[in-house]
Design a protein around this motif. Structure first.
Motif, PDB file in Angstrom:
ATOM      1  N   HIS A 396      -4.468   7.198  -4.398  1.00  0.00           N
ATOM      2  CA  HIS A 396      -5.142   6.843  -5.644  1.00  0.00           C
ATOM      3  C   HIS A 396      -5.738   8.146  -6.190  1.00  0.00           C
ATOM      4  O   HIS A 396      -5.778   9.166  -5.490  1.00  0.00           O
ATOM      5  CB  HIS A 396      -6.219   5.787  -5.389  1.00  0.00           C
ATOM      6  CG  HIS A 396      -5.658   4.407  -5.155  1.00  0.00           C
ATOM      7  ND1 HIS A 396      -4.974   4.077  -4.016  1.00  0.00           N
ATOM      8  CD2 HIS A 396      -5.678   3.292  -5.929  1.00  0.00           C
ATOM      9  CE1 HIS A 396      -4.581   2.802  -4.099  1.00  0.00           C
ATOM     10  NE2 HIS A 396      -4.989   2.312  -5.249  1.00  0.00           N
ATOM     11  N   GLU A 397      -6.259   8.118  -7.416  1.00  0.00           N
ATOM     12  CA  GLU A 397      -6.632   9.374  -8.072  1.00  0.00           C
ATOM     13  C   GLU A 397      -7.697  10.167  -7.303  1.00  0.00           C
ATOM     14  O   GLU A 397      -7.714  11.391  -7.347  1.00  0.00           O
ATOM     15  CB  GLU A 397      -7.085   9.117  -9.512  1.00  0.00           C
ATOM     16  CG  GLU A 397      -5.983   8.566 -10.431  1.00  0.00           C
ATOM     17  CD  GLU A 397      -4.852   9.539 -10.727  1.00  0.00           C
ATOM     18  OE1 GLU A 397      -3.791   9.400 -10.089  1.00  0.00           O
ATOM     19  OE2 GLU A 397      -5.030  10.420 -11.601  1.00  0.00           O
ATOM     20  N   ALA A 480       2.851   6.362  -3.747  1.00  0.00           N
ATOM     21  CA  ALA A 480       2.667   6.322  -5.200  1.00  0.00           C
ATOM     22  C   ALA A 480       3.856   6.924  -5.933  1.00  0.00           C
ATOM     23  O   ALA A 480       4.593   7.753  -5.390  1.00  0.00           O
ATOM     24  CB  ALA A 480       1.392   7.056  -5.604  1.00  0.00           C
ATOM     25  N   VAL A 489       1.054   2.418  -7.145  1.00  0.00           N
ATOM     26  CA  VAL A 489       0.353   3.003  -5.995  1.00  0.00           C
ATOM     27  C   VAL A 489       0.015   1.907  -4.988  1.00  0.00           C
ATOM     28  O   VAL A 489      -0.205   0.748  -5.367  1.00  0.00           O
ATOM     29  CB  VAL A 489      -0.923   3.755  -6.477  1.00  0.00           C
ATOM     30  CG1 VAL A 489      -1.880   2.854  -7.231  1.00  0.00           C
ATOM     31  CG2 VAL A 489      -1.646   4.462  -5.337  1.00  0.00           C
ATOM     32  N   LYS A 491      -2.205   1.221  -1.130  1.00  0.00           N
ATOM     33  CA  LYS A 491      -3.055   1.687  -0.045  1.00  0.00           C
ATOM     34  C   LYS A 491      -2.559   0.991   1.210  1.00  0.00           C
ATOM     35  O   LYS A 491      -2.603  -0.237   1.292  1.00  0.00           O
ATOM     36  CB  LYS A 491      -4.506   1.279  -0.374  1.00  0.00           C
ATOM     37  CG  LYS A 491      -5.532   1.696   0.640  1.00  0.00           C
ATOM     38  CD  LYS A 491      -6.908   1.189   0.217  1.00  0.00           C
ATOM     39  CE  LYS A 491      -7.906   1.471   1.324  1.00  0.00           C
ATOM     40  NZ  LYS A 491      -9.195   0.845   1.103  1.00  0.00           N
ATOM     41  N   GLU A 507      -8.049   3.430 -12.377  1.00  0.00           N
ATOM     42  CA  GLU A 507      -7.327   2.443 -11.562  1.00  0.00           C
ATOM     43  C   GLU A 507      -8.155   1.198 -11.265  1.00  0.00           C
ATOM     44  O   GLU A 507      -8.340   0.803 -10.111  1.00  0.00           O
ATOM     45  CB  GLU A 507      -6.820   3.111 -10.261  1.00  0.00           C
ATOM     46  CG  GLU A 507      -5.852   4.253 -10.542  1.00  0.00           C
ATOM     47  CD  GLU A 507      -5.549   5.157  -9.367  1.00  0.00           C
ATOM     48  OE1 GLU A 507      -4.372   5.436  -9.119  1.00  0.00           O
ATOM     49  OE2 GLU A 507      -6.498   5.603  -8.677  1.00  0.00           O
ATOM     50  N   ASN A 510      -5.400  -3.686 -12.366  1.00  0.00           N
ATOM     51  CA  ASN A 510      -4.069  -3.745 -11.770  1.00  0.00           C
ATOM     52  C   ASN A 510      -3.139  -4.621 -12.602  1.00  0.00           C
ATOM     53  O   ASN A 510      -3.376  -5.813 -12.764  1.00  0.00           O
ATOM     54  CB  ASN A 510      -4.205  -4.298 -10.342  1.00  0.00           C
ATOM     55  CG  ASN A 510      -2.868  -4.404  -9.638  1.00  0.00           C
ATOM     56  OD1 ASN A 510      -1.836  -3.970 -10.148  1.00  0.00           O
ATOM     57  ND2 ASN A 510      -2.885  -4.988  -8.446  1.00  0.00           N
TER      58      ASN A 510
END
Ligand SMILES: [Ca+2]
Length: 540
Positions: A396-397, A480, A489, A491, A507, A510
């Motif tokens: 993630h970013e 991602a 992306v 997790k 983010e 979604n």
């Protein structure tokens, strides 16, 4: 065969001959710039003054003011994979460094650079550049003094090296400290601080390189501000009580400044505080927490001062106009909380002078001195990565977004510019190849090389728009894809999430259920990439 076809075939044959000689060949003459590539270790997107921080970084701010800031530049989410991708222009798994320094006996996961990648130093040295490196290497699992050393910097294209073969460690007595090809220990009991040693050696290398008329490539890989929290007391003192407002107010303050500076879009909401972290007012160990962030800030401050000294040397030798400086971080802020049970090569039991080291994040021990070994933890890492979520390790970013500053007075003439064009560490090799006026070699040392995965950043430096394809990430099962404004992306081991990065770069919203066809398309692009890039299903 027509004369024209004959000429074309002859030219093609000549090109193939050159391209296969295993050396990068100058394709055109003309002045070629020096290149200084500087990387911080474990630093969040909002940790520099010119990206919205309160930490004092006047030297990096000056580079931003005279140069170009990227707002959407990406690393690979963790130390080794980013270093591998940065220095080769390939995705980490294509180099054998898809994870860290363990050998999983799978091609993408050897913990060691393979033979089908070349480093920027190897390519530029063959093209007539001087090549030097200071700082953290972290690209081989062979870190014992006797090696084997075939993957140490000097055997991978660098003519000079001062730094550590291994990853993070004490700033006062770094483990695996090496000069060129041999281990050294800090010489005397006097003052020593690794960040300063890296900066001073880099400035010396610039001075020495300027005596030759060959251009140089200098890679400066700081370990700052990676844990442990170690900083000279005098610098940490500059930040005393600076963090009394706590992490919640700090995140809001940075977010506001980032909007004012044009670093983030005001449409993107600040992500909520990490659920594992207490609201600041409920935190019982405020004094200790403050000092953690004070020391972290000091680590960045010392690095910035060192970059100032390197730039001063570049100016002194008259090379400023013709030197491209690039600065970035290898991954986002790191939320790892150091426990007293941690063990590892990088953790010393005693200080250089023989005093015991107190290992672990203990609120009764103030971090900073050599006798301590702590990290700044989740709350502050959350603030470092403002306004994003998640950290180093994730894609993630918060894990992969990095500041990226390019400074090159001879070419980037409109100072202070910001760009939203997307870039990735794999773009640095093609950038160097273009600037060295060469073609990327087809082979090296008898091994066929994998062609670079990135694209040159030079058009962006020149103020042009660059087209790029899709970008991909995998680290520890976190995956991602970035394609235009879309980011898919996940997790590990969770499902795919889909975000519109134009309207929602933090983010938060979604869209995977709303756009199943987009998810399908991007996930199949991911699967195709994974197959050809040595990426395998992650197993712990
Ligand atoms: Ca790192």
């Amino acid at each position: 065969m027509s004369k024209r076809t004959g000429c074309f075939l002859a030219a093609l044959a000549a090109w193939l001959l050159v391209a296969d000689r295993g050396e990068a060949q100058p394709a055109a003459r003309g002045p070629r710039p020096n290149i200084i590539l500087i990387m911080a270790d474990d630093m969040g997107f909002s940790d520099l003054g010119c990206y919205g921080s309160e930490i004092l970084t006047p030297n990096l701010d000056k580079l931003a003011k005279g140069g170009l800031r990227f707002l959407q530049f990406y690393n690979a989410g963790r130390c080794c994979p980013t270093r591998a991708a940065l220095i080769t222009g390939l995705y980490p798994h294509q180099t054998g460094v898809g994870h860290m320094m363990n050998d999983y006996r799978r091609p993408g996961y050897r913990g060691n650079l393979n033979n089908t990648c070349a480093t920027i130093a190897e390519v530029l040295k063959a093209a007539g550049y001087q090549t030097m490196m200071c700082g953290k290497w972290h690209l081989t699992r062979f870190v014992a003094p006797e090696g084997p050393k075939y993957n140490w910097p000097l055997q991978r294209g660098f003519e000079r090296f001062y730094g550590t073969i291994h990853g993070g460690g004490s700033y006062f007595d770094p483990v695996t400290l090496t000069r060129d090809n041999h281990f050294v220990r800090r010489q005397q009991m006097g003052e020593y601080y690794y960040t300063d040693a890296i900066s001073d050696r880099a400035a010396e290398y610039v001075e020495q390189a300027a005596r030759s008329n060959k251009p140089f490539f200098l890679y400066v890989a700081y370990t700052a501000p990676h844990w442990p929290l170690h900083a000279p007391t005098g610098v940490a003192r500059r930040y005393r009580a600076k963090y009394a407002m706590g992490w919640d107010a700090l995140r809001e303050e940075r977010h506001r400044r980032m909007i004012t500076l044009g670093i983030v879009d005001r449409r993107w909401p600040l992500t909520p505080r990490d659920s594992r972290v207490k609201p600041w007012e409920q935190e019982p160990y405020k004094q200790w927490h403050q000092q953690r962030m004070e020391v972290y800030a000091a680590q960045i401050d010392v690095m910035d001062q060192g970059i100032g000294r390197i730039m001063e040397k570049v100016r002194q030798v008259g090379a400023e106009r013709n030197t491209l400086v690039m600065f970035l971080a290898d991954n986002g802020g790191c939320a790892e909380e150091i426990g007293s049970h941690w063990k590892g090569l990088h953790i010393p039991e005693r200080t250089f002078a023989g005093r015991p080291v107190q290992l672990g994040n203990n609120p009764n021990i103030m971090p900073g001195p050599e006798e301590t070994y702590q990290s700044y933890g989740i709350g502050w890492a959350n603030a470092s990565n403002t306004p994003f979520r998640l950290y180093k390790h994730w894609v993630h970013e918060g894990g992969i977004a990095t500041p990226f500053i390019a400074y090159w007075p001879g070419v980037i003439t409109e100072g202070g510019r910001r760009t939203n064009q997307v870039g990735h560490v794999i773009d640095v090799m093609p950038t160097c190849v273009e600037l060295a006026k060469i073609r990327y070699p087809a082979s090296l040392g008898g091994y066929k090389l994998t062609p670079p995965a990135g694209r040159s950043l030079v058009p962006i430096f020149r103020g042009q728009t660059r087209q790029i394809g899709q970008l991909f990430w995998e680290h520890e099962g976190n995956r991602a894809v970035r394609s235009g404004k879309w980011k898919l992306v996940s997790k590990y081991p969770g499902p795919w999430e889909l975000y519109d990065m134009e309207t929602d770069r933090t983010e938060m919203n979604n869209l995977a259920e709303k756009f199943p066809v987009m998810v399908e398309g991007l996930s199949s692009a991911y699967e195709n990439w994974a197959k050809q890039a040595n990426v395998e299903q992650w197993r712990k």
